[in-house]
Scaffold this active site. Structure first.
Site, PDB file in Angstrom:
ATOM      1  N   HIS A  94       0.730  -0.328  14.935  1.00  0.00           N
ATOM      2  CA  HIS A  94      -0.230   0.746  14.684  1.00  0.00           C
ATOM      3  C   HIS A  94      -1.537   0.386  15.386  1.00  0.00           C
ATOM      4  O   HIS A  94      -2.064  -0.718  15.193  1.00  0.00           O
ATOM      5  CB  HIS A  94      -0.569   0.839  13.195  1.00  0.00           C
ATOM      6  CG  HIS A  94       0.533   1.344  12.335  1.00  0.00           C
ATOM      7  ND1 HIS A  94       1.230   2.491  12.587  1.00  0.00           N
ATOM      8  CD2 HIS A  94       1.039   0.853  11.177  1.00  0.00           C
ATOM      9  CE1 HIS A  94       2.111   2.693  11.624  1.00  0.00           C
ATOM     10  NE2 HIS A  94       2.030   1.708  10.764  1.00  0.00           N
ATOM     11  N   GLU A 123       8.050   1.252   4.312  1.00  0.00           N
ATOM     12  CA  GLU A 123       7.551   0.611   5.533  1.00  0.00           C
ATOM     13  C   GLU A 123       7.538  -0.893   5.317  1.00  0.00           C
ATOM     14  O   GLU A 123       7.269  -1.357   4.205  1.00  0.00           O
ATOM     15  CB  GLU A 123       6.116   1.081   5.838  1.00  0.00           C
ATOM     16  CG  GLU A 123       5.520   0.448   7.097  1.00  0.00           C
ATOM     17  CD  GLU A 123       4.022   0.748   7.277  1.00  0.00           C
ATOM     18  OE1 GLU A 123       3.339   1.037   6.268  1.00  0.00           O
ATOM     19  OE2 GLU A 123       3.553   0.675   8.420  1.00  0.00           O
ATOM     20  N   HIS A 171       4.900   7.320   2.333  1.00  0.00           N
ATOM     21  CA  HIS A 171       5.654   6.057   2.236  1.00  0.00           C
ATOM     22  C   HIS A 171       4.932   5.062   1.336  1.00  0.00           C
ATOM     23  O   HIS A 171       3.749   5.209   1.058  1.00  0.00           O
ATOM     24  CB  HIS A 171       5.843   5.419   3.618  1.00  0.00           C
ATOM     25  CG  HIS A 171       4.581   4.874   4.232  1.00  0.00           C
ATOM     26  ND1 HIS A 171       3.762   5.607   5.037  1.00  0.00           N
ATOM     27  CD2 HIS A 171       3.989   3.645   4.167  1.00  0.00           C
ATOM     28  CE1 HIS A 171       2.734   4.867   5.434  1.00  0.00           C
ATOM     29  NE2 HIS A 171       2.838   3.678   4.914  1.00  0.00           N
ATOM     30  N   HIS A 228      -5.935  -1.321   4.255  1.00  0.00           N
ATOM     31  CA  HIS A 228      -5.895  -0.185   3.337  1.00  0.00           C
ATOM     32  C   HIS A 228      -5.005  -0.510   2.138  1.00  0.00           C
ATOM     33  O   HIS A 228      -3.991  -1.181   2.261  1.00  0.00           O
ATOM     34  CB  HIS A 228      -5.430   1.107   4.014  1.00  0.00           C
ATOM     35  CG  HIS A 228      -4.179   0.988   4.813  1.00  0.00           C
ATOM     36  ND1 HIS A 228      -4.105   0.324   6.008  1.00  0.00           N
ATOM     37  CD2 HIS A 228      -2.935   1.475   4.597  1.00  0.00           C
ATOM     38  CE1 HIS A 228      -2.878   0.401   6.492  1.00  0.00           C
ATOM     39  NE2 HIS A 228      -2.136   1.081   5.650  1.00  0.00           N
ATOM     40  N   TYR A 262       9.255   1.928   9.958  1.00  0.00           N
ATOM     41  CA  TYR A 262       9.441   2.901   8.891  1.00  0.00           C
ATOM     42  C   TYR A 262      10.919   3.175   8.729  1.00  0.00           C
ATOM     43  O   TYR A 262      11.653   3.292   9.713  1.00  0.00           O
ATOM     44  CB  TYR A 262       8.748   4.223   9.231  1.00  0.00           C
ATOM     45  CG  TYR A 262       7.251   4.169   9.165  1.00  0.00           C
ATOM     46  CD1 TYR A 262       6.584   4.214   7.956  1.00  0.00           C
ATOM     47  CD2 TYR A 262       6.499   4.083  10.329  1.00  0.00           C
ATOM     48  CE1 TYR A 262       5.198   4.169   7.895  1.00  0.00           C
ATOM     49  CE2 TYR A 262       5.115   4.035  10.287  1.00  0.00           C
ATOM     50  CZ  TYR A 262       4.475   4.082   9.072  1.00  0.00           C
ATOM     51  OH  TYR A 262       3.116   4.038   9.011  1.00  0.00           O
ATOM     52  N   HIS A 308       0.843  -1.208   0.000  1.00  0.00           N
ATOM     53  CA  HIS A 308       0.000   0.000   0.000  1.00  0.00           C
ATOM     54  C   HIS A 308       0.870   1.248   0.000  1.00  0.00           C
ATOM     55  O   HIS A 308       2.098   1.158   0.086  1.00  0.00           O
ATOM     56  CB  HIS A 308      -0.918   0.001   1.227  1.00  0.00           C
ATOM     57  CG  HIS A 308      -0.191   0.149   2.537  1.00  0.00           C
ATOM     58  ND1 HIS A 308       0.145  -0.923   3.332  1.00  0.00           N
ATOM     59  CD2 HIS A 308       0.301   1.241   3.170  1.00  0.00           C
ATOM     60  CE1 HIS A 308       0.790  -0.487   4.410  1.00  0.00           C
ATOM     61  NE2 HIS A 308       0.905   0.821   4.340  1.00  0.00           N
TER      62      HIS A 308
HETATM   63 FE   LIG Z   1       1.675   2.123   5.808  1.00  0.00          FE
END
Ligand SMILES: [Fe+2]
Length: 304
Positions: free
Chosen positions: A243, A262, A211, A197, A252, A148
Protein backbone atom coordinates in the site's frame (compact mmCIF):
# COMPACT_ATOMS: atom_id res chain seq x y z
CA UNK A 1 -7.16 8.59 28.86
CA UNK A 2 -6.85 6.59 25.71
CA UNK A 3 -8.24 3.93 23.50
CA UNK A 4 -5.43 1.40 23.06
CA UNK A 5 -6.40 -0.96 20.27
CA UNK A 6 -8.93 -3.13 18.54
CA UNK A 7 -9.32 -5.95 21.06
CA UNK A 8 -12.12 -8.06 19.67
CA UNK A 9 -14.31 -8.33 16.63
CA UNK A 10 -17.55 -10.31 16.35
CA UNK A 11 -18.68 -11.42 12.90
CA UNK A 12 -21.21 -13.69 11.25
CA UNK A 13 -20.36 -16.62 9.01
CA UNK A 14 -22.66 -18.82 6.97
CA UNK A 15 -21.10 -22.08 8.10
CA UNK A 16 -19.12 -22.45 11.31
CA UNK A 17 -17.31 -25.63 10.25
CA UNK A 18 -16.08 -24.00 7.04
CA UNK A 19 -15.10 -20.89 8.96
CA UNK A 20 -13.19 -23.01 11.44
CA UNK A 21 -11.18 -24.57 8.62
CA UNK A 22 -10.27 -21.11 7.35
CA UNK A 23 -9.48 -19.35 10.62
CA UNK A 24 -7.83 -22.33 12.33
CA UNK A 25 -6.23 -24.43 9.58
CA UNK A 26 -5.39 -21.67 7.11
CA UNK A 27 -4.80 -18.63 9.34
CA UNK A 28 -3.63 -20.57 12.38
CA UNK A 29 -5.85 -18.99 15.02
CA UNK A 30 -6.41 -21.05 18.16
CA UNK A 31 -9.86 -22.18 19.25
CA UNK A 32 -10.57 -20.84 22.73
CA UNK A 33 -14.13 -22.08 22.99
CA UNK A 34 -16.85 -23.45 20.75
CA UNK A 35 -20.41 -23.45 22.03
CA UNK A 36 -23.94 -22.59 20.91
CA UNK A 37 -23.02 -21.95 17.27
CA UNK A 38 -20.27 -19.58 18.38
CA UNK A 39 -16.55 -19.92 17.95
CA UNK A 40 -14.08 -17.92 20.05
CA UNK A 41 -10.59 -17.60 18.60
CA UNK A 42 -7.30 -15.93 19.39
CA UNK A 43 -3.93 -15.44 17.71
CA UNK A 44 -0.73 -16.89 19.14
CA UNK A 45 0.81 -13.61 20.33
CA UNK A 46 -2.34 -12.23 21.92
CA UNK A 47 -2.61 -12.38 25.71
CA UNK A 48 -6.32 -11.70 26.16
CA UNK A 49 -8.96 -14.44 26.18
CA UNK A 50 -9.98 -14.04 22.52
CA UNK A 51 -9.92 -11.56 19.66
CA UNK A 52 -12.47 -13.01 17.24
CA UNK A 53 -15.96 -14.38 17.85
CA UNK A 54 -17.71 -16.04 14.90
CA UNK A 55 -21.42 -16.74 15.00
CA UNK A 56 -23.18 -18.98 12.51
CA UNK A 57 -25.96 -17.37 10.49
CA UNK A 58 -25.35 -14.72 7.87
CA UNK A 59 -22.27 -12.73 7.08
CA UNK A 60 -20.64 -9.47 8.13
CA UNK A 61 -19.77 -7.52 11.22
CA UNK A 62 -21.66 -7.80 14.49
CA UNK A 63 -19.56 -5.46 16.61
CA UNK A 64 -16.11 -4.16 17.46
CA UNK A 65 -14.48 -4.02 20.89
CA UNK A 66 -11.75 -1.46 21.54
CA UNK A 67 -9.80 -1.69 24.76
CA UNK A 68 -9.11 1.44 26.82
CA UNK A 69 -6.02 1.98 28.96
CA UNK A 70 -7.63 2.61 32.36
CA UNK A 71 -10.91 1.76 34.07
CA UNK A 72 -11.72 5.47 34.48
CA UNK A 73 -11.39 5.94 30.71
CA UNK A 74 -14.82 4.37 30.30
CA UNK A 75 -16.52 7.30 32.07
CA UNK A 76 -14.28 9.76 30.21
CA UNK A 77 -15.25 8.41 26.78
CA UNK A 78 -18.87 7.91 27.82
CA UNK A 79 -19.08 11.63 28.49
CA UNK A 80 -17.34 12.58 25.24
CA UNK A 81 -19.48 10.25 23.11
CA UNK A 82 -22.68 11.55 24.72
CA UNK A 83 -21.45 15.14 24.22
CA UNK A 84 -21.03 14.34 20.53
CA UNK A 85 -24.70 13.36 20.44
CA UNK A 86 -24.33 9.60 20.34
CA UNK A 87 -26.26 7.61 22.93
CA UNK A 88 -24.30 5.11 25.03
CA UNK A 89 -25.41 2.28 27.25
CA UNK A 90 -23.44 0.56 29.97
CA UNK A 91 -22.60 -3.11 29.54
CA UNK A 92 -21.92 -5.22 32.57
CA UNK A 93 -19.07 -7.62 33.18
CA UNK A 94 -19.76 -11.00 31.62
CA UNK A 95 -22.20 -9.75 28.97
CA UNK A 96 -19.38 -10.61 26.61
CA UNK A 97 -17.57 -13.81 27.50
CA UNK A 98 -14.47 -13.02 29.60
CA UNK A 99 -14.91 -9.26 29.12
CA UNK A 100 -15.41 -6.76 31.94
CA UNK A 101 -17.81 -3.84 32.09
CA UNK A 102 -17.86 -1.25 29.36
CA UNK A 103 -19.90 1.10 27.23
CA UNK A 104 -21.77 0.31 24.03
CA UNK A 105 -22.86 2.64 21.26
CA UNK A 106 -23.55 2.79 17.56
CA UNK A 107 -21.08 5.02 15.78
CA UNK A 108 -22.47 7.57 13.29
CA UNK A 109 -21.23 5.14 10.61
CA UNK A 110 -23.79 2.58 11.82
CA UNK A 111 -21.27 0.17 13.38
CA UNK A 112 -21.76 -1.16 16.89
CA UNK A 113 -18.74 -0.47 19.07
CA UNK A 114 -17.92 -1.38 22.65
CA UNK A 115 -15.21 0.12 24.83
CA UNK A 116 -13.94 -2.05 27.66
CA UNK A 117 -10.98 -2.14 29.98
CA UNK A 118 -10.68 -5.72 31.15
CA UNK A 119 -10.60 -9.08 29.46
CA UNK A 120 -9.54 -12.32 31.09
CA UNK A 121 -5.80 -12.80 30.67
CA UNK A 122 -4.93 -16.18 29.21
CA UNK A 123 -1.30 -15.59 28.16
CA UNK A 124 0.32 -15.81 24.76
CA UNK A 125 1.35 -19.09 23.16
CA UNK A 126 5.00 -18.39 24.02
CA UNK A 127 4.50 -17.09 27.56
CA UNK A 128 6.07 -14.07 29.20
CA UNK A 129 9.29 -15.48 30.66
CA UNK A 130 12.20 -16.05 28.31
CA UNK A 131 9.79 -16.60 25.45
CA UNK A 132 10.89 -18.31 22.24
CA UNK A 133 10.58 -16.22 19.09
CA UNK A 134 7.46 -18.02 17.96
CA UNK A 135 5.58 -21.23 18.75
CA UNK A 136 7.38 -24.20 17.23
CA UNK A 137 4.30 -25.75 15.68
CA UNK A 138 2.39 -22.90 14.11
CA UNK A 139 -0.44 -23.87 11.79
CA UNK A 140 -0.89 -22.31 8.34
CA UNK A 141 -0.19 -18.57 8.19
CA UNK A 142 0.22 -18.46 11.98
CA UNK A 143 -1.25 -14.98 12.43
CA UNK A 144 0.22 -13.30 15.54
CA UNK A 145 -2.49 -10.71 16.23
CA UNK A 146 -5.57 -8.85 15.10
CA UNK A 147 -4.69 -5.36 13.94
CA UNK A 148 -7.31 -3.06 12.38
CA UNK A 149 -10.48 -2.83 10.36
CA UNK A 150 -11.76 -0.82 7.41
CA UNK A 151 -15.43 0.15 7.62
CA UNK A 152 -17.89 1.68 5.18
CA UNK A 153 -20.06 4.71 5.73
CA UNK A 154 -22.10 7.17 3.68
CA UNK A 155 -20.72 10.10 5.70
CA UNK A 156 -16.93 9.88 6.02
CA UNK A 157 -16.45 13.42 7.43
CA UNK A 158 -18.90 12.62 10.25
CA UNK A 159 -17.30 9.22 10.98
CA UNK A 160 -13.89 10.89 11.11
CA UNK A 161 -15.08 13.75 13.30
CA UNK A 162 -16.64 11.25 15.72
CA UNK A 163 -13.39 9.29 16.02
CA UNK A 164 -11.40 12.48 16.55
CA UNK A 165 -13.73 14.33 18.92
CA UNK A 166 -15.33 11.46 20.86
CA UNK A 167 -12.58 8.81 20.83
CA UNK A 168 -9.40 10.95 20.62
CA UNK A 169 -8.19 9.19 17.45
CA UNK A 170 -6.07 11.06 14.91
CA UNK A 171 -6.06 10.71 11.14
CA UNK A 172 -2.73 9.34 9.85
CA UNK A 173 -3.76 9.41 6.22
CA UNK A 174 -6.69 10.78 4.25
CA UNK A 175 -7.88 10.29 0.70
CA UNK A 176 -9.44 13.33 -0.99
CA UNK A 177 -10.95 13.86 -4.42
CA UNK A 178 -8.61 16.82 -4.96
CA UNK A 179 -6.46 19.18 -2.94
CA UNK A 180 -8.01 22.40 -1.65
CA UNK A 181 -11.37 23.44 -0.21
CA UNK A 182 -13.37 21.75 -2.97
CA UNK A 183 -11.78 18.38 -2.25
CA UNK A 184 -14.17 15.77 -0.92
CA UNK A 185 -13.06 13.34 1.81
CA UNK A 186 -13.15 9.85 0.27
CA UNK A 187 -11.42 7.88 3.01
CA UNK A 188 -9.73 8.31 6.38
CA UNK A 189 -7.28 6.09 8.28
CA UNK A 190 -7.13 6.87 12.01
CA UNK A 191 -4.87 5.74 14.85
CA UNK A 192 -5.17 5.84 18.62
CA UNK A 193 -1.63 4.85 19.68
CA UNK A 194 1.25 4.19 17.28
CA UNK A 195 -0.11 2.27 14.33
CA UNK A 196 -0.72 3.72 10.89
CA UNK A 197 -4.37 2.99 11.56
CA UNK A 198 -6.56 1.24 14.11
CA UNK A 199 -9.77 1.99 12.25
CA UNK A 200 -10.52 3.38 8.81
CA UNK A 201 -13.51 4.44 6.74
CA UNK A 202 -14.24 4.52 3.04
CA UNK A 203 -17.44 5.34 1.17
CA UNK A 204 -20.21 2.78 1.15
CA UNK A 205 -23.29 1.51 2.87
CA UNK A 206 -23.68 2.31 6.56
CA UNK A 207 -22.67 -0.47 8.94
CA UNK A 208 -20.76 -2.55 6.40
CA UNK A 209 -17.18 -3.77 6.77
CA UNK A 210 -14.58 -3.91 4.02
CA UNK A 211 -12.08 -6.08 5.91
CA UNK A 212 -10.36 -6.85 9.18
CA UNK A 213 -6.62 -7.37 9.24
CA UNK A 214 -3.99 -9.45 10.98
CA UNK A 215 -0.53 -8.03 11.57
CA UNK A 216 2.34 -10.15 10.33
CA UNK A 217 6.00 -9.55 11.06
CA UNK A 218 7.39 -8.62 7.66
CA UNK A 219 7.31 -9.08 3.90
CA UNK A 220 8.64 -12.63 4.21
CA UNK A 221 5.65 -13.51 6.36
CA UNK A 222 3.33 -12.01 3.73
CA UNK A 223 5.02 -14.17 1.10
CA UNK A 224 4.58 -17.24 3.30
CA UNK A 225 0.95 -16.31 3.89
CA UNK A 226 0.38 -16.08 0.14
CA UNK A 227 1.73 -19.59 -0.31
CA UNK A 228 -0.57 -20.97 2.38
CA UNK A 229 -3.59 -19.16 0.93
CA UNK A 230 -2.91 -20.75 -2.44
CA UNK A 231 -2.34 -24.20 -0.92
CA UNK A 232 -5.74 -23.98 0.74
CA UNK A 233 -7.51 -22.58 -2.35
CA UNK A 234 -8.44 -19.42 -0.46
CA UNK A 235 -10.11 -16.78 -2.60
CA UNK A 236 -7.59 -13.93 -2.91
CA UNK A 237 -8.73 -10.39 -3.68
CA UNK A 238 -5.34 -9.00 -4.60
CA UNK A 239 -1.75 -9.01 -3.50
CA UNK A 240 0.87 -9.52 -2.39
CA UNK A 241 1.53 -5.85 -2.92
CA UNK A 242 2.47 -2.69 -1.02
CA UNK A 243 0.00 0.00 0.00
CA UNK A 244 1.31 3.46 -0.79
CA UNK A 245 -1.17 4.59 1.83
CA UNK A 246 0.35 3.38 5.14
CA UNK A 247 3.31 1.69 3.37
CA UNK A 248 1.95 -1.65 4.50
CA UNK A 249 2.62 -4.96 2.76
CA UNK A 250 -0.64 -6.69 2.05
CA UNK A 251 -2.73 -9.56 0.74
CA UNK A 252 -6.54 -9.41 0.73
CA UNK A 253 -8.55 -12.60 0.76
CA UNK A 254 -11.95 -13.94 1.70
CA UNK A 255 -13.18 -16.38 4.33
CA UNK A 256 -15.65 -19.03 3.09
CA UNK A 257 -18.62 -16.84 4.05
CA UNK A 258 -17.28 -13.92 1.99
CA UNK A 259 -15.91 -11.76 4.79
CA UNK A 260 -12.71 -10.10 3.58
CA UNK A 261 -9.54 -10.52 5.65
CA UNK A 262 -6.13 -8.94 5.17
CA UNK A 263 -2.65 -9.90 6.24
CA UNK A 264 -0.69 -6.72 6.78
CA UNK A 265 2.97 -6.06 7.60
CA UNK A 266 5.24 -3.05 7.73
CA UNK A 267 3.67 0.35 7.91
CA UNK A 268 5.27 3.06 10.01
CA UNK A 269 4.89 4.31 13.57
CA UNK A 270 2.70 7.28 14.36
CA UNK A 271 2.80 9.71 17.29
CA UNK A 272 0.40 12.25 18.73
CA UNK A 273 2.07 15.02 16.70
CA UNK A 274 2.05 13.03 13.45
CA UNK A 275 1.10 15.31 10.54
CA UNK A 276 -1.66 13.81 8.43
CA UNK A 277 -0.64 12.46 5.01
CA UNK A 278 -2.93 13.23 2.09
CA UNK A 279 -3.58 11.12 -1.01
CA UNK A 280 -5.45 12.48 -3.99
CA UNK A 281 -7.96 10.39 -5.95
CA UNK A 282 -5.85 10.34 -9.11
CA UNK A 283 -3.25 8.37 -7.11
CA UNK A 284 -5.65 5.70 -5.81
CA UNK A 285 -3.91 2.92 -7.79
CA UNK A 286 -0.59 3.61 -6.03
CA UNK A 287 -2.26 4.35 -2.67
CA UNK A 288 -3.87 0.92 -2.68
CA UNK A 289 -1.58 -1.21 -4.82
CA UNK A 290 1.77 0.48 -5.18
CA UNK A 291 3.42 -2.18 -7.32
CA UNK A 292 0.61 -3.71 -9.36
CA UNK A 293 -1.57 -0.59 -9.65
CA UNK A 294 -4.34 -2.78 -10.99
CA UNK A 295 -6.98 -3.50 -8.40
CA UNK A 296 -9.70 -6.07 -8.84
CA UNK A 297 -13.11 -4.45 -9.22
CA UNK A 298 -14.39 -6.47 -6.26
CA UNK A 299 -12.04 -4.53 -3.96
CA UNK A 300 -14.30 -1.50 -4.33
CA UNK A 301 -17.65 -3.22 -4.66
CA UNK A 302 -17.66 -6.20 -2.25
CA UNK A 303 -18.25 -5.76 1.47
CA UNK A 304 -20.19 -7.60 4.14
FE1 LIG B 1 -6.23 -2.94 6.07
Amino acid sequence: MAVMRLGYLHARVTNLAEAKRHYVNTLGMQVVLEQDNRLYLKCWDEWDHHSLMLEEGGVGLIKLGYKVAKAEDLAYFEQKIEAFGVRTTRMSAGENLAVGEGIRFTMPSGHLMELYHEMEFTNTAVGLVNPPLFPRHLVGVGVPRLDHCLLKTDDIPLAERFCIEALDFKPAERLVSELGDTGELMGTWLFCQHKTHDIAFVAGEQGRIHHWAYKLENWDAIRHAGAILSMDDTSVGFGPDIHGLSRGDTIYFFDPAGNRNEVFAGGYETYQDFPTVTWTADEIPRAVSYIGREIAENHFTVDT
